[in-house]
Design a protein around this motif. Sequence first.
Motif, PDB file in Angstrom:
ATOM      1  N   ARG A  72      19.977  61.223  49.333  1.00  0.00           N
ATOM      2  CA  ARG A  72      18.915  59.868  49.781  1.00  0.00           C
ATOM      3  C   ARG A  72      18.071  60.654  49.664  1.00  0.00           C
ATOM      4  N   SER A  77      16.696  63.649  48.448  1.00  0.00           N
ATOM      5  CA  SER A  77      16.797  63.691  47.257  1.00  0.00           C
ATOM      6  C   SER A  77      16.008  62.726  46.123  1.00  0.00           C
ATOM      7  N   ARG A  78      16.191  61.246  46.224  1.00  0.00           N
ATOM      8  CA  ARG A  78      15.791  60.529  45.396  1.00  0.00           C
ATOM      9  C   ARG A  78      14.310  59.570  45.938  1.00  0.00           C
ATOM     10  N   PRO A  79      13.431  60.176  46.708  1.00  0.00           N
ATOM     11  CA  PRO A  79      12.448  60.282  46.738  1.00  0.00           C
ATOM     12  C   PRO A  79      11.776  61.672  46.070  1.00  0.00           C
ATOM     13  N   LYS A  80      12.694  62.444  46.815  1.00  0.00           N
ATOM     14  CA  LYS A  80      12.083  63.496  45.138  1.00  0.00           C
ATOM     15  C   LYS A  80      11.560  63.512  44.451  1.00  0.00           C
ATOM     16  N   ALA A 102      12.057  60.345  42.588  1.00  0.00           N
ATOM     17  CA  ALA A 102      11.107  58.783  42.127  1.00  0.00           C
ATOM     18  C   ALA A 102       9.555  59.847  42.213  1.00  0.00           C
ATOM     19  N   THR A 103       9.108  60.555  43.253  1.00  0.00           N
ATOM     20  CA  THR A 103       7.945  61.341  42.610  1.00  0.00           C
ATOM     21  C   THR A 103       7.306  62.191  41.657  1.00  0.00           C
ATOM     22  N   ARG A 114       7.063  59.864  38.606  1.00  0.00           N
ATOM     23  CA  ARG A 114       5.374  59.064  38.809  1.00  0.00           C
ATOM     24  C   ARG A 114       5.163  60.484  38.355  1.00  0.00           C
TER      25      ARG A 114
END
Length: 165
Positions: free
Chosen positions: A8, A10-13, A15-16, A19
Amino acid sequence: MPAHSHSRASRPKAATALRFGQFAAMGTVAVLILIAGVWASWGTAQHVMLTKGRERGTMTVTQCADDHCTGSYQPASQGSTARDRVVLDSEVAVEKGRTYTVVVKPGTDEVVRAGTGGLLYAWVPLGGALMLASVVVAGGLGRTRLGWVLGGAGLTLVTAAFLAL
């Protein structure tokens, strides 16, 4: 610590990173489109914009065929010589029998339209590139306002060239 909490985080990383990758790729595409537009325009625009030391005069169109028109050239600048035959790209709205202000490409018998109409026409490829880049900027980069500005600038340039010629 449970194993699923690490995924969980590592998901924002991820996605960043995705992007950023999309932003870099679309930004590169937009810049390359604009560079190509300037490159395509500069071949003609340099002769219209940087006239110092170039032969300037008028061309009377006598014949048009395929993709070019021919006619006689009368000099208007010092050091320029009259020619019985010069060639003008016929895509530049010209009519047989009319006289146009032109600039001679150095070392050739090719001429380009001078004046405001010639200058605007020379930059038409950039206008098209601006319109194309606007789609990439608005859609791929999510910069809608900048996309509208680029598209509007391109459309204005192309329309002005059409009206001037």
